[in-house]
Write a protein that holds these residues in place. Sequence first.
Motif, PDB file in Angstrom:
ATOM      1  N   ILE A  94       0.847  -1.186   0.000  1.00 19.42           N
ATOM      2  CA  ILE A  94       0.000   0.000   0.000  1.00 19.42           C
ATOM      3  C   ILE A  94       0.882   1.235   0.000  1.00 19.42           C
ATOM      4  N   LYS A  95       0.361   2.296  -0.592  1.00 14.50           N
ATOM      5  CA  LYS A  95       1.063   3.567  -0.681  1.00 14.50           C
ATOM      6  C   LYS A  95       0.127   4.664  -0.193  1.00 14.50           C
ATOM      7  N   ALA A  96       0.692   5.744   0.235  1.00 17.49           N
ATOM      8  CA  ALA A  96      -0.102   6.894   0.651  1.00 17.49           C
ATOM      9  C   ALA A  96      -0.646   7.597  -0.583  1.00 17.49           C
ATOM     10  N   ALA A  97      -1.862   8.071  -0.484  1.00 12.18           N
ATOM     11  CA  ALA A  97      -2.497   8.813  -1.575  1.00 12.18           C
ATOM     12  C   ALA A  97      -2.856  10.209  -1.071  1.00 12.18           C
ATOM     13  N   GLY A  98      -3.039  11.124  -2.006  1.00 10.88           N
ATOM     14  CA  GLY A  98      -3.472  12.472  -1.640  1.00 10.88           C
ATOM     15  C   GLY A  98      -2.539  13.135  -0.661  1.00 10.88           C
ATOM     16  N   HIS A  99      -3.123  13.691   0.378  1.00 14.09           N
ATOM     17  CA  HIS A  99      -2.344  14.444   1.373  1.00 14.09           C
ATOM     18  C   HIS A  99      -1.981  13.605   2.599  1.00 14.09           C
ATOM     19  N   LYS A 100      -2.026  12.303   2.461  1.00 11.04           N
ATOM     20  CA  LYS A 100      -1.730  11.421   3.595  1.00 11.04           C
ATOM     21  C   LYS A 100      -0.266  10.979   3.608  1.00 11.04           C
ATOM     22  N   LEU A 101       0.201  10.603   4.803  1.00 11.28           N
ATOM     23  CA  LEU A 101       1.503   9.984   4.987  1.00 11.28           C
ATOM     24  C   LEU A 101       1.259   8.604   5.578  1.00 11.28           C
ATOM     25  N   LEU A 102       2.011   7.621   5.130  1.00 14.77           N
ATOM     26  CA  LEU A 102       1.958   6.284   5.713  1.00 14.77           C
ATOM     27  C   LEU A 102       3.071   6.224   6.747  1.00 14.77           C
ATOM     28  N   ILE A 103       2.689   5.938   7.985  1.00 11.88           N
ATOM     29  CA  ILE A 103       3.598   5.974   9.121  1.00 11.88           C
ATOM     30  C   ILE A 103       3.682   4.600   9.772  1.00 11.88           C
ATOM     31  N   GLU A 155      -0.693  -7.141   6.521  1.00 14.11           N
ATOM     32  CA  GLU A 155       0.739  -6.804   6.467  1.00 14.11           C
ATOM     33  C   GLU A 155       1.032  -5.408   7.016  1.00 14.11           C
ATOM     34  N   TYR A 156       0.007  -4.572   7.114  1.00 16.46           N
ATOM     35  CA  TYR A 156       0.183  -3.188   7.548  1.00 16.46           C
ATOM     36  C   TYR A 156      -0.643  -2.873   8.797  1.00 16.46           C
ATOM     37  N   LYS A 157      -0.990  -3.879   9.583  1.00 16.87           N
ATOM     38  CA  LYS A 157      -1.896  -3.668  10.715  1.00 16.87           C
ATOM     39  C   LYS A 157      -1.336  -2.708  11.761  1.00 16.87           C
ATOM     40  N   ASP A 158      -0.018  -2.578  11.847  1.00 21.30           N
ATOM     41  CA  ASP A 158       0.575  -1.668  12.822  1.00 21.30           C
ATOM     42  C   ASP A 158       0.909  -0.301  12.249  1.00 21.30           C
ATOM     43  N   PHE A 159       0.571  -0.059  10.996  1.00 19.61           N
ATOM     44  CA  PHE A 159       0.868   1.208  10.341  1.00 19.61           C
ATOM     45  C   PHE A 159      -0.309   2.162  10.494  1.00 19.61           C
ATOM     46  N   LYS A 160      -0.083   3.442  10.174  1.00 21.15           N
ATOM     47  CA  LYS A 160      -1.144   4.447  10.213  1.00 21.15           C
ATOM     48  C   LYS A 160      -1.058   5.335   8.981  1.00 21.15           C
ATOM     49  N   PHE A 161      -2.220   5.756   8.508  1.00 25.12           N
ATOM     50  CA  PHE A 161      -2.301   6.849   7.542  1.00 25.12           C
ATOM     51  C   PHE A 161      -2.646   8.092   8.343  1.00 25.12           C
ATOM     52  N   VAL A 210       8.787  11.134  12.600  1.00 25.34           N
ATOM     53  CA  VAL A 210       8.032  12.364  12.817  1.00 25.34           C
ATOM     54  C   VAL A 210       7.235  12.297  14.114  1.00 25.34           C
ATOM     55  N   ILE A 211       6.921  13.469  14.611  1.00 27.35           N
ATOM     56  CA  ILE A 211       6.069  13.627  15.782  1.00 27.35           C
ATOM     57  C   ILE A 211       4.712  14.054  15.245  1.00 27.35           C
ATOM     58  N   TYR A 212       3.672  13.333  15.650  1.00 24.13           N
ATOM     59  CA  TYR A 212       2.336  13.646  15.133  1.00 24.13           C
ATOM     60  C   TYR A 212       1.303  13.495  16.239  1.00 24.13           C
ATOM     61  N   ASN A 213       0.132  14.048  16.002  1.00 26.76           N
ATOM     62  CA  ASN A 213      -0.975  13.917  16.936  1.00 26.76           C
ATOM     63  C   ASN A 213      -1.246  12.440  17.142  1.00 26.76           C
ATOM     64  N   ARG A 214      -1.107  11.950  18.336  1.00 29.06           N
ATOM     65  CA  ARG A 214      -1.177  10.510  18.594  1.00 29.06           C
ATOM     66  C   ARG A 214      -2.507   9.873  18.225  1.00 29.06           C
ATOM     67  N   PHE A 215      -3.573  10.651  18.114  1.00 31.51           N
ATOM     68  CA  PHE A 215      -4.865  10.069  17.766  1.00 31.51           C
ATOM     69  C   PHE A 215      -5.263  10.392  16.326  1.00 31.51           C
ATOM     70  N   ALA A 216      -4.348  10.945  15.553  1.00 38.40           N
ATOM     71  CA  ALA A 216      -4.631  11.293  14.155  1.00 38.40           C
ATOM     72  C   ALA A 216      -4.651  10.047  13.285  1.00 38.40           C
ATOM     73  N   GLY A 217      -5.374  10.125  12.194  1.00 37.72           N
ATOM     74  CA  GLY A 217      -5.337   9.085  11.182  1.00 37.72           C
ATOM     75  C   GLY A 217      -6.050   7.803  11.552  1.00 37.72           C
ATOM     76  N   PHE A 218      -5.704   6.767  10.817  1.00 38.58           N
ATOM     77  CA  PHE A 218      -6.347   5.461  11.005  1.00 38.58           C
ATOM     78  C   PHE A 218      -5.388   4.362  10.599  1.00 38.58           C
ATOM     79  N   ASN A 219      -5.657   3.159  11.085  1.00 37.26           N
ATOM     80  CA  ASN A 219      -4.861   1.984  10.733  1.00 37.26           C
ATOM     81  C   ASN A 219      -5.521   1.295   9.546  1.00 37.26           C
ATOM     82  N   PRO A 220      -4.763   0.956   8.501  1.00 38.32           N
ATOM     83  CA  PRO A 220      -5.361   0.240   7.372  1.00 38.32           C
ATOM     84  C   PRO A 220      -5.759  -1.171   7.782  1.00 38.32           C
ATOM     85  N   ASP A 221      -6.814  -1.664   7.203  1.00 39.43           N
ATOM     86  CA  ASP A 221      -7.301  -3.006   7.517  1.00 39.43           C
ATOM     87  C   ASP A 221      -6.652  -4.011   6.566  1.00 39.43           C
ATOM     88  N   VAL A 222      -5.317  -4.027   6.586  1.00 33.41           N
ATOM     89  CA  VAL A 222      -4.530  -4.916   5.738  1.00 33.41           C
ATOM     90  C   VAL A 222      -3.554  -5.645   6.660  1.00 33.41           C
TER      91      VAL A 222
END
Length: 127
Positions: free
Chosen positions: A5-14, A100-106, A86-98
């Motif tokens: 998976i890759k980030a789209a639009g204005h999102k970052l994959l973290i 292989e990427y269950k611990d990642f965030k957009f 990076v330092i980010y708002n700890r409750f920002a974004g969401f975890n993808p339902d994939v």
Amino acid sequence: MTVTIKAAGHKLLIEPVKVKTVSAGGIILGDAERENKAIGLGRVVDIGPTAFIGVAGCDPSKYPTNDPRYKMDAHEIWGVKVGDVVIYNRFAGFNPDVPEYKDFKFIPDIEVSGVASGEFEVSKSDF
């Protein structure tokens, strides 16, 4: 089958920095999974193509052609690149339902508050 998976639009994959589950003395720390998802430090895995475009000061075309920022991408002007922690708002974004990427965030680009450097070993007592 491997999923990518890759980030789209204005999102970052973290990929959030992992929280220690065992103390230096060998004590198992509880709630590591919950805190692992809440921590506000993560490594940038991918940056969406429109990340930081439209954020004040991040439009390369607004700079004179002899300014180094004129040839930079918007995320570079903001000071973020793939591989940075990076330092980010700890409750920002969401975890993808994939799986292989269950611990990642957009996360949205504007949730990035800073870039950190050094070795990271976060423990429960850091919260």
